[in-house]
Design a protein around this motif. Structure first.
Motif, PDB file in Angstrom:
ATOM      1  N   LYS A 192      16.594 -41.403 -31.881  1.00  0.00           N
ATOM      2  CA  LYS A 192      15.915 -42.151 -32.936  1.00  0.00           C
ATOM      3  C   LYS A 192      16.867 -43.184 -33.529  1.00  0.00           C
ATOM      4  O   LYS A 192      17.990 -42.852 -33.900  1.00  0.00           O
ATOM      5  CB  LYS A 192      15.407 -41.189 -34.010  1.00  0.00           C
ATOM      6  N   MET A 193      16.409 -44.416 -33.622  1.00  0.00           N
ATOM      7  CA  MET A 193      17.258 -45.492 -34.140  1.00  0.00           C
ATOM      8  C   MET A 193      17.114 -45.581 -35.659  1.00  0.00           C
ATOM      9  O   MET A 193      16.008 -45.722 -36.176  1.00  0.00           O
ATOM     10  CB  MET A 193      16.887 -46.821 -33.499  1.00  0.00           C
ATOM     11  N   ILE A 194      18.238 -45.525 -36.353  1.00  0.00           N
ATOM     12  CA  ILE A 194      18.216 -45.695 -37.801  1.00  0.00           C
ATOM     13  C   ILE A 194      17.902 -47.144 -38.148  1.00  0.00           C
ATOM     14  O   ILE A 194      17.083 -47.434 -39.022  1.00  0.00           O
ATOM     15  CB  ILE A 194      19.573 -45.301 -38.416  1.00  0.00           C
ATOM     16  N   ASN A 195      18.563 -48.058 -37.437  1.00  0.00           N
ATOM     17  CA  ASN A 195      18.389 -49.489 -37.690  1.00  0.00           C
ATOM     18  C   ASN A 195      18.441 -50.221 -36.352  1.00  0.00           C
ATOM     19  O   ASN A 195      19.524 -50.454 -35.810  1.00  0.00           O
ATOM     20  CB  ASN A 195      19.480 -49.996 -38.628  1.00  0.00           C
ATOM     21  N   VAL A 249      27.662 -47.143 -51.006  1.00  0.00           N
ATOM     22  CA  VAL A 249      28.300 -46.292 -50.005  1.00  0.00           C
ATOM     23  C   VAL A 249      29.793 -46.569 -49.982  1.00  0.00           C
ATOM     24  O   VAL A 249      30.220 -47.727 -49.973  1.00  0.00           O
ATOM     25  CB  VAL A 249      27.704 -46.548 -48.605  1.00  0.00           C
ATOM     26  N   VAL A 250      30.590 -45.504 -49.967  1.00  0.00           N
ATOM     27  CA  VAL A 250      32.040 -45.606 -49.838  1.00  0.00           C
ATOM     28  C   VAL A 250      32.469 -44.786 -48.633  1.00  0.00           C
ATOM     29  O   VAL A 250      32.037 -43.639 -48.465  1.00  0.00           O
ATOM     30  CB  VAL A 250      32.761 -45.090 -51.099  1.00  0.00           C
ATOM     31  N   THR A 257      25.228 -49.997 -44.460  1.00  0.00           N
ATOM     32  CA  THR A 257      23.784 -50.221 -44.345  1.00  0.00           C
ATOM     33  C   THR A 257      23.057 -48.973 -43.871  1.00  0.00           C
ATOM     34  O   THR A 257      22.092 -48.523 -44.501  1.00  0.00           O
ATOM     35  CB  THR A 257      23.506 -51.390 -43.387  1.00  0.00           C
ATOM     36  N   VAL A 258      23.504 -48.389 -42.760  1.00  0.00           N
ATOM     37  CA  VAL A 258      22.744 -47.268 -42.189  1.00  0.00           C
ATOM     38  C   VAL A 258      22.825 -46.028 -43.061  1.00  0.00           C
ATOM     39  O   VAL A 258      21.833 -45.290 -43.189  1.00  0.00           O
ATOM     40  CB  VAL A 258      23.188 -46.949 -40.749  1.00  0.00           C
ATOM     41  N   PHE A 259      23.974 -45.780 -43.686  1.00  0.00           N
ATOM     42  CA  PHE A 259      24.069 -44.615 -44.556  1.00  0.00           C
ATOM     43  C   PHE A 259      23.210 -44.810 -45.807  1.00  0.00           C
ATOM     44  O   PHE A 259      22.615 -43.845 -46.322  1.00  0.00           O
ATOM     45  CB  PHE A 259      25.520 -44.337 -44.935  1.00  0.00           C
ATOM     46  N   ARG A 290      24.104 -54.979 -45.264  1.00  0.00           N
ATOM     47  CA  ARG A 290      24.435 -55.184 -46.665  1.00  0.00           C
ATOM     48  C   ARG A 290      25.871 -55.671 -46.837  1.00  0.00           C
ATOM     49  O   ARG A 290      26.227 -56.247 -47.866  1.00  0.00           O
ATOM     50  CB  ARG A 290      24.231 -53.882 -47.438  1.00  0.00           C
ATOM     51  N   GLU A 291      26.713 -55.453 -45.832  1.00  0.00           N
ATOM     52  CA  GLU A 291      28.114 -55.843 -45.917  1.00  0.00           C
ATOM     53  C   GLU A 291      28.314 -57.351 -45.777  1.00  0.00           C
ATOM     54  O   GLU A 291      29.320 -57.907 -46.251  1.00  0.00           O
ATOM     55  CB  GLU A 291      28.927 -55.159 -44.795  1.00  0.00           C
TER      56      GLU A 291
END
Length: 807
Positions: free
Chosen positions: A680-683, A521-522, A502-504, A13-14
């Motif tokens: 486990k992979m988040i992304n 997200v910040v 993105t991941v958070f 997303r960044e």
């Protein structure tokens, strides 16, 4: 879009903002601020006998000149030793500005503040510093055997000495086990000094609010909360009156986890003193000579093993160069000495290290943080055992693996976090099987033969590693759902390009059942989250990811309770999908999460239509039951922290096929393969990106990047004209496969991935070049010139032995 996003390859997303040039980096801020430059020592070791500013004070645009004598008491003290350790018996740190002596080229002596950087640099050139020269200590052997000292009160230049030993199960000491082993080998390994080179150097921008008596500081840092605490302590300010924000950061890789840098104290101090905005940004030469380096070690190895290649005893003595100061303690050699064990069961292990001072730039963690040195040691050992026994190198590794049914596996040592070195999960035999398939290990002899017929030299190398990730002590997360249905996530650790936004957001969207577009997200802003440790040691996803998940679960529990009242349902019968809370099996019985957020905050006044729903009569204020349950806070938000029992342990294996030119000794990587297990992979897409970036840095460390000091302590290649880094043309296509063995230590079952790509590359390339050439490769990095010299030396001595008779 689905709200079950954990494990999906969501695009970063960044990137849209950053690619469009809308990033907000440190040097984009404070356009009208005063500028800082430093007079830095041109000498490696000298007493300061005088500072003459007479020729500088009349320069138009000069605002102030400061030396150590001008600093207030709190700032005059040496900078903190961040991570003390009992073995660090002679820890030493620098001053913000050198007091009486300089101990490496680049140490700051004078701070100049001017209306712009050009004027500040001109002033620096006019300042004359006089010195009484001392003999510098350069090189590890010179440090421990030579007559000269870096610090007069540190005997033998030894800052730290540490021994850990895991005796044989029958109680025998390691050296006795080795002496009794059927086979033994003894050899020396060298890893040269290198350094990380983030695209953006360090930088600090500060402004003082005299009316509020508060300070706002922007720093290109990996730990904004720690910088905040350091500034408050050094300047004597109440902590709530200091705000520290990490804007977009153009790379960190470890150098920006050190805190406070002198500039992070001096710039805010000057801003308060002058009541002006003040800024400093590091230029590239400053980064070379005044930030931090890593990697340099000498390792002496003794190993005893049986006929199958099983390691019965391993004794390693490490000489570690920590430069002129030890602000980050001895984390690097501790990691080397413990992570050296890798995925193997070693019958008995003894490791001893000496961490010594030299008149060179200080050493602090750089991506991999001591692991590349440890893996180089162990994987070279495995290769030498295989060559000695005439066995396949993969088979020797397999003979020593910890097996899947042996987890959790206790290596009976103490890791860098002060907790037991216990591996939580893994399947090393399966990783090796995947890697051999991916690289074509069994088919390589035929490939080599065909190349040899064409006059080409090919070799194959392999390297295995285990990486401690998710180091404590804690991280936190705050999650708030507002009345427009948006979810606002904040955490205290910082971002330097890893994809945290993105991941958070994926974690929050999955936990709360909302579209990811609704999540913001910040990170790294003490105004939003005041308690954090920082971004390092592949810990962000494990630590903040789990904290955010726990905070989301608090929010979800509250949302379901409020929605249950509104829907006259049992909370257990509710779920959230696409931002709607609904009764399971009855989708028409639903309420938007945005409305739940409104209902969570009873109001007296109706500001708008949404607020009207939360006014005291609309929420049942006239009823017997209060609109806010006893013990509950208004608002749909939650905060939680995650503190691990101990580190998680990711793992992986790399292999490479290289070609060495018979005439020029040029080394070219033909293929590179990686199998990685980070739980486990988040992304998966971002995991791939982390691996690719890490391998690229590893290739640099294996073939190009080396800091070269002369006997006078002068860094001879302090620019990109002389310090080589690989271009994209030098990085091969990276073939990857993954294994997922979930960690049982955290709710999400994840392990870190940020440093994995860089860790085994030097070991892999060394093994591959050795396989191609038949010459022992015991020092890294290796350049064509190095390889050419090794060939010449081997021909002269007649000691060439074809090591590639086996894989």
């Amino acid at each position: 879009m689905t709200t079950k996003l954990f494990g999906e390859p969501v695009r970063r997303r960044e990137d849209a903002r950053l690619i469009a040039g809308d990033g907000r980096y440190l040097d984009d801020l404070g356009a009208g601020a005063l500028a800082v430059a430093f007079v830095r020592s041109p000498h490696a070791h000298a007493l300061i006998t005088g500072v003459d500013v007479d020729d500088a004070i009349d320069v138009e645009g000069l605002v102030a000149i400061y030396t150590w004598e001008d600093l207030p008491p709190g700032v005059r003290e040496p900078l903190p030793l961040l991570i003390p350790h009992p073995a660090l018996t002679h820890g030493r740190t620098a001053y913000c500005l050198a007091k009486d002596v300089v101990r490496h080229v680049g140490e700051p002596i004078v701070m100049v503040v001017a209306t712009d950087r050009y004027i500040a640099e001109d002033v620096c050139e006019r300042i004359r510093v006089s010195y009484e020269f001392r003999k510098p200590v350069v090189g590890l052997e010179n440090a421990v055997d030579g007559p000269h000292l870096v610090h007069d009160d540190v005997p033998g230049n030894v800052g730290a000495h540490m021994v850990q030993e895991v005796a044989h199960r029958d109680g025998r000491a390691t050296r006795d086990v080795i002496a009794a082993a059927p086979h033994t080998l003894e050899f020396r390994l060298d890893v040269e000094r290198s350094a990380c080179m983030p695209m953006e150097g360090r930088g600090v921008y500060a402004r003082w609010d005299a009316d509020d008596r508060s300070l706002r500081v922007y720093s290109s840092t990996q730990t904004s909360t720690s910088v905040q605490m350091a500034i408050a302590a050094k300047l004597g300010l109440p902590l709530p009156k200091v705000e520290v924000i990490a804007p977009d950061v153009g790379g960190g890789f470890g150098v920006k986890i050190v805190h406070p840098w002198p500039e992070e104290i001096l710039v805010p101090w000057a801003a308060r003193l002058l009541n002006r905005e003040v800024k400093w940004t590091e230029d590239r030469r400053e980064h070379f000579i005044s930030s931090a380096h890593e990697r340099a070690q000498v390792q002496h190895v003794k190993v005893g093993f049986d006929d199958e290649g099983r390691v019965l005893g391993l004794d390693v003595e490490i000489l570690h160069d920590h430069g002129a100061y030890t602000p980050y303690g001895i984390i690097v050699p501790i990691i080397t000495s413990t992570q050296l064990l890798g995925p193997y069961k070693i019958g008995s292990y003894r490791v001893e290290f000496f961490s010594v001072y030299t008149n060179t730039v200080q050493v602090t963690p750089y991506r991999g943080a001591g692991r590349p040195q440890g893996v180089f040691c162990m994987e070279r050992t495995m290769d030498k055992i295989a060559q000695y026994l005439g066995k396949d190198r993969a088979d020797v590794r397999a003979a020593n693996f910890i097996q899947p049914d042996e987890f959790p596996y206790d290596q009976q040592m103490i890791f860098q976090d002060g907790r037991p070195l216990i591996y939580d999960s893994g399947d090393y035999p399966e990783s090796l099987r995947k890697l051999k398939d991916l690289i074509g290990w069994d088919e390589f002899p035929l490939m080599r033969s065909k190349a040899a017929e064409e006059g080409r030299r090919l070799g194959i190398g392999i390297g295995c590693y285990v990486e401690g990730t998710g180091v404590g002590p804690y991280e936190g997360g705050h999650v708030q759902v507002t009345s427009d249905g948006r979810v606002h996530v904040s955490t205290g650790l910082t971002s330097q390009g890893q994809g945290h936004e993105t991941v958070f957001a994926q974690i929050a969207a999955t936990e709360l059942g909302v579209p990811i577009e609704k999540v913001s997200v910040v990170t790294g802003d003490t105004r939003r989250f005041g308690y954090a440790v920082g971004t390092f040691a592949s810990r962000a996803a494990v630590m903040s990811g789990n904290a955010i998940a726990l905070a989301c679960r608090k929010v979800k529990e509250k949302a379901l309770r409020i929605a249950a009242d509104a829907l006259e349902a049992d909370p257990a019968d509710l779920e959230i999908t696409d931002g709607m809370v609904h009764v399971v099996g009855a989708p028409n019985a639903s309420i938007p999460l945005a409305t739940v957020a409104v209902l969570s905050n009873p109001l007296r006044y109706a500001f708008d239509e949404e607020a009207k729903r939360a006014t005291q009569f609309a929420t049942g204020g006239s009823m017997d039951r209060p609109p806010v349950a006893e013990g509950q806070e208004p608002g749909l938000e939650g905060k939680d922290y995650y503190s691990p029992v101990r580190s998680t342990f990711a793992s992986g294996m790399h292999a490479a096929i290289v070609e060495t030119d018979p005439d020029t000794a040029e080394i070219r990587i033909l293929r590179y393969a990686v199998v990685h297990d980070c739980g486990k992979m988040i992304n998966p897409m971002l995991v791939e990106g982390q691996i690719h970036g890490g391998v690229a840095q590893g290739v640099g460390g294996a073939l190009y990047e080396k800091m070269v000091y002369d006997e006078h302590g002068q860094l001879l290649n302090a620019s990109f004209m002389d310090f080589l880094m690989p271009y994209v043309t030098e990085i091969p296509k990276i073939e990857t496969d993954h294994l997922e063995t979930p960690s049982p230590l955290n709710p999400l079952g994840i392990k870190g991935a940020g440093e994995a790509g860089v860790i085994p590359v030097s070991a892999v390339i060394a093994g591959a070049v050795e396989d191609a050439e038949g010459i022992a490769i015991d020092r890294m990095p290796i350049s064509p010139s190095d390889l050419y010299a090794l060939r010449d030396s081997s021909r002269t001595s007649g000691a060439v032995s074809r090591l590639r008779n086996t894989q």
